[in-house]
Design a protein around this motif. Structure first.
Motif, PDB file in Angstrom:
ATOM      1  N   GLY A 140      25.997  21.431  66.131  1.00 50.48           N
ATOM      2  CA  GLY A 140      25.142  21.077  65.003  1.00 50.48           C
ATOM      3  C   GLY A 140      24.674  22.270  64.191  1.00 50.48           C
ATOM      4  N   ARG A 141      24.500  23.431  64.829  1.00 47.53           N
ATOM      5  CA  ARG A 141      24.052  24.623  64.109  1.00 47.53           C
ATOM      6  C   ARG A 141      25.030  25.048  63.022  1.00 47.53           C
ATOM      7  NH1 ARG A 141      19.132  25.103  63.152  1.00 47.53           N
ATOM      8  NH2 ARG A 141      17.775  25.351  64.971  1.00 47.53           N
ATOM      9  N   TRP A 142      26.288  24.662  63.151  1.00 48.82           N
ATOM     10  CA  TRP A 142      27.248  25.017  62.105  1.00 48.82           C
ATOM     11  C   TRP A 142      26.991  24.228  60.833  1.00 48.82           C
ATOM     12  CZ3 TRP A 142      30.831  28.882  61.956  1.00 48.82           C
ATOM     13  CH2 TRP A 142      30.986  29.594  63.144  1.00 48.82           C
ATOM     14  N   GLY A 143      26.195  23.170  60.928  1.00 49.48           N
ATOM     15  CA  GLY A 143      25.773  22.479  59.720  1.00 49.48           C
ATOM     16  C   GLY A 143      24.922  23.362  58.836  1.00 49.48           C
ATOM     17  N   ASN A 144      24.135  24.272  59.461  1.00 47.06           N
ATOM     18  CA  ASN A 144      23.348  25.235  58.678  1.00 47.06           C
ATOM     19  C   ASN A 144      24.248  26.210  57.932  1.00 47.06           C
ATOM     20  OD1 ASN A 144      21.298  25.239  61.575  1.00 47.06           O
ATOM     21  ND2 ASN A 144      20.815  24.172  59.668  1.00 47.06           N
ATOM     22  N   LEU A 150      18.863  29.037  57.068  1.00 41.84           N
ATOM     23  CA  LEU A 150      18.417  29.520  58.379  1.00 41.84           C
ATOM     24  C   LEU A 150      19.164  30.786  58.815  1.00 41.84           C
ATOM     25  CD1 LEU A 150      17.969  26.184  60.351  1.00 41.84           C
ATOM     26  CD2 LEU A 150      16.417  27.313  58.740  1.00 41.84           C
ATOM     27  N   TYR A 151      19.273  31.718  57.916  1.00 41.89           N
ATOM     28  CA  TYR A 151      19.881  33.008  58.251  1.00 41.89           C
ATOM     29  C   TYR A 151      18.777  34.018  58.548  1.00 41.89           C
ATOM     30  CZ  TYR A 151      19.032  33.181  53.221  1.00 41.89           C
ATOM     31  OH  TYR A 151      18.466  33.080  51.974  1.00 41.89           O
ATOM     32  N   GLY A 152      19.180  35.187  59.036  1.00 46.07           N
ATOM     33  CA  GLY A 152      18.207  36.184  59.462  1.00 46.07           C
ATOM     34  C   GLY A 152      17.990  37.292  58.451  1.00 46.07           C
ATOM     35  N   ARG A 153      17.630  38.458  58.957  1.00 50.36           N
ATOM     36  CA  ARG A 153      17.318  39.595  58.103  1.00 50.36           C
ATOM     37  C   ARG A 153      18.595  40.202  57.513  1.00 50.36           C
ATOM     38  NH1 ARG A 153      13.568  42.251  62.828  1.00 50.36           N
ATOM     39  NH2 ARG A 153      11.965  40.597  62.881  1.00 50.36           N
ATOM     40  N   ALA A 160      28.118  40.076  59.753  1.00 48.45           N
ATOM     41  CA  ALA A 160      27.066  39.608  58.861  1.00 48.45           C
ATOM     42  C   ALA A 160      27.515  38.348  58.122  1.00 48.45           C
ATOM     43  CB  ALA A 160      26.703  40.697  57.857  1.00 48.45           C
ATOM     44  N   LEU A 161      26.552  37.528  57.759  1.00 48.70           N
ATOM     45  CA  LEU A 161      26.818  36.292  57.025  1.00 48.70           C
ATOM     46  C   LEU A 161      26.591  36.523  55.536  1.00 48.70           C
ATOM     47  CD1 LEU A 161      27.274  33.171  56.899  1.00 48.70           C
ATOM     48  CD2 LEU A 161      24.783  32.949  57.185  1.00 48.70           C
ATOM     49  N   GLU A 162      27.587  36.177  54.728  1.00 44.89           N
ATOM     50  CA  GLU A 162      27.447  36.329  53.286  1.00 44.89           C
ATOM     51  C   GLU A 162      26.804  35.072  52.700  1.00 44.89           C
ATOM     52  OE1 GLU A 162      30.213  37.447  49.432  1.00 44.89           O
ATOM     53  OE2 GLU A 162      30.923  35.980  50.883  1.00 44.89           O
ATOM     54  N   ILE A 163      25.699  35.264  51.988  1.00 46.66           N
ATOM     55  CA  ILE A 163      25.035  34.178  51.289  1.00 46.66           C
ATOM     56  C   ILE A 163      25.337  34.332  49.806  1.00 46.66           C
ATOM     57  CG2 ILE A 163      22.806  33.156  50.680  1.00 46.66           C
ATOM     58  CD1 ILE A 163      23.672  32.639  53.550  1.00 46.66           C
ATOM     59  N   THR A 178      21.969  33.925  62.134  1.00 46.50           N
ATOM     60  CA  THR A 178      21.168  33.375  63.243  1.00 46.50           C
ATOM     61  C   THR A 178      21.692  32.013  63.696  1.00 46.50           C
ATOM     62  OG1 THR A 178      19.586  32.591  61.588  1.00 46.50           O
ATOM     63  CG2 THR A 178      19.075  34.653  62.705  1.00 46.50           C
ATOM     64  N   PHE A 179      22.335  31.284  62.787  1.00 48.71           N
ATOM     65  CA  PHE A 179      22.932  30.019  63.197  1.00 48.71           C
ATOM     66  C   PHE A 179      24.014  30.262  64.254  1.00 48.71           C
ATOM     67  CE2 PHE A 179      26.410  31.240  60.483  1.00 48.71           C
ATOM     68  CZ  PHE A 179      27.506  30.582  61.007  1.00 48.71           C
ATOM     69  N   LEU A 180      24.779  31.337  64.081  1.00 46.50           N
ATOM     70  CA  LEU A 180      25.833  31.675  65.035  1.00 46.50           C
ATOM     71  C   LEU A 180      25.230  32.163  66.348  1.00 46.50           C
ATOM     72  CD1 LEU A 180      28.821  32.112  65.722  1.00 46.50           C
ATOM     73  CD2 LEU A 180      28.644  34.383  64.653  1.00 46.50           C
ATOM     74  N   TYR A 181      24.176  32.964  66.274  1.00 49.92           N
ATOM     75  CA  TYR A 181      23.519  33.443  67.484  1.00 49.92           C
ATOM     76  C   TYR A 181      23.017  32.263  68.325  1.00 49.92           C
ATOM     77  CZ  TYR A 181      23.344  37.931  64.986  1.00 49.92           C
ATOM     78  OH  TYR A 181      23.676  39.081  64.297  1.00 49.92           O
ATOM     79  N   GLU A 182      22.394  31.294  67.650  1.00 49.48           N
ATOM     80  CA  GLU A 182      21.866  30.145  68.388  1.00 49.48           C
ATOM     81  C   GLU A 182      22.990  29.258  68.909  1.00 49.48           C
ATOM     82  OE1 GLU A 182      18.697  26.472  67.845  1.00 49.48           O
ATOM     83  OE2 GLU A 182      18.559  28.250  66.565  1.00 49.48           O
TER      84      GLU A 182
END
Length: 333
Positions: A140-144, A150-153, A160-163, A178-182
């Motif tokens: 479900g976190r991959w929905g984020n 819900l990304y981090g710093r 890193a996640l590109e927004i 953070t979605f991937l970490y969780e």
């Protein structure tokens, strides 16, 4: 210079003709199916009937979705009821926004109703579905990710996640995923519960409590990395306090339950063993009837062989009589 990063999808919905297929909802649905499938296998291994987990999930899943949405809307009410916001958006669950704390609490209420209707102890059911819930959260976190939320710093790490979106106050850039970490943490929690359950024969809700405690310990540090707006108490995010309190309650339950009710429940679903015995008896009866049929068939074949032999004997006798008659007539001549 950014050498690598995790790209975000350009959009979170794909239209199949007039039907919108939203990535967030798709991840939730797949997670539910995985949780029910794994829970069913574990329930049968504990002595329950096939299909019971799915029957109770009919109650637990809708309650969980409602509870998760309520927790999110209540704790982030400014997103829906502040000036310039449309309160109708509070019902648009497909756009994201489910609080795991409300989902687990209301889902447990729905599961309790379903278990009560079936005469099943809720702790035993919770133990069976605990790893599946963790896997469902991981999916479900991959929905984020689809919703770019819900990304981090900010970070320049290779993962890193590109927004790319700039709506709702987002600033394009690269951030901690953070979605991937969780998601990875939840997979580890699921594997931990499965291992501990096999190793220590957890029962009476202790496997579920272990899942809760392990998840909370990871959620606390992951929550601390997030940069989205959230209510704070003493400078600490609300969800961090919630994770700490729930963690302590889960650990306390494990300790007290192990002292009062050690071991596992001997029976998790009344009547399940009797049903298995009836099925086995039916199979045994079918196997006993099979040799009789074979004997009857063999007997019929033997009778037919005897009839054939008698016919052959009669034919030989007729041939001998004809030979005698022929010899007698030769003598007379």
């Amino acid at each position: 210079m950014e050498l690598a990063y995790i790209p975000s999808p350009s959009r979170g919905v794909i239209h199949l003709g007039p039907i919108p297929l939203r990535g967030y909802a798709f991840c939730i649905i797949i997670g539910v199916f995985v949780a029910v499938w794994l829970g069913n296998k574990r329930w049968i291994a504990r002595g329950g009937r096939a299909g019971t987990v799915a029957d109770i999930a009919v109650w637990a899943v809708p309650f969980g979705l409602i509870g998760g949405r309520l927790y999110h809307v209540i704790t982030d009410y400014q997103l829906y009821f502040s000036e310039g916001r449309d309160w109708v958006d509070a019902f648009k669950i497909w756009e994201g926004g489910l609080g795991i704390w409300g989902a687990i609490a209301f889902g447990a209420l729905g599961a309790w109703i379903g278990c009560r209707r079936r005469g099943i102890p809720l702790p035993a059911y919770a133990d069976a579905v605990a790893p599946g819930i963790a896997f469902a959260q991981a999916i479900g976190r991959w929905g984020n990710w689809f919703n770019q939320e819900l990304y981090g710093r900010p970070t320049d790490l290779p993962w890193a996640l590109e927004i790319t979106s700039s709506t709702d106050g987002r600033v394009p850039g690269t951030y901690h995923p953070t979605f991937l970490y969780e998601s990875l943490w939840c997979i580890g929690v699921a594997l931990l519960v499965i291992w501990a359950d096999r190793r220590f024969k957890l029962g009476h809700g202790r496997a579920f409590a272990l899942y809760v405690a392990a998840y909370c310990s990871g959620r606390a540090w992951i929550e601390y990395m997030r940069v989205d707006d959230a209510h704070k108490i003493l400078g600490v995010r609300l969800n961090v306090w919630t994770a700490l309190i729930v963690f302590l309650l889960a650990v306390t339950y494990i300790v007290v339950s192990a002292r009062k009710r050690p071991g596992r429940e001997p029976v998790v679903e009344p009547g399940a063993s009797d049903a298995e015995a009836d099925d086995k008896a039916s199979d045994d009866k079918a196997s006993d009837d099979e040799p009789s049929d074979r004997k009857a068939a063999d007997g019929s074949a033997a009778d037919s062989d005897v009839e054939v032999s008698d016919d052959e004997a009669g034919a030989d006798a007729e041939v001998k009589d004809d030979a005698k008659d022929e010899a007698g007539s030769t003598k007379k001549t």
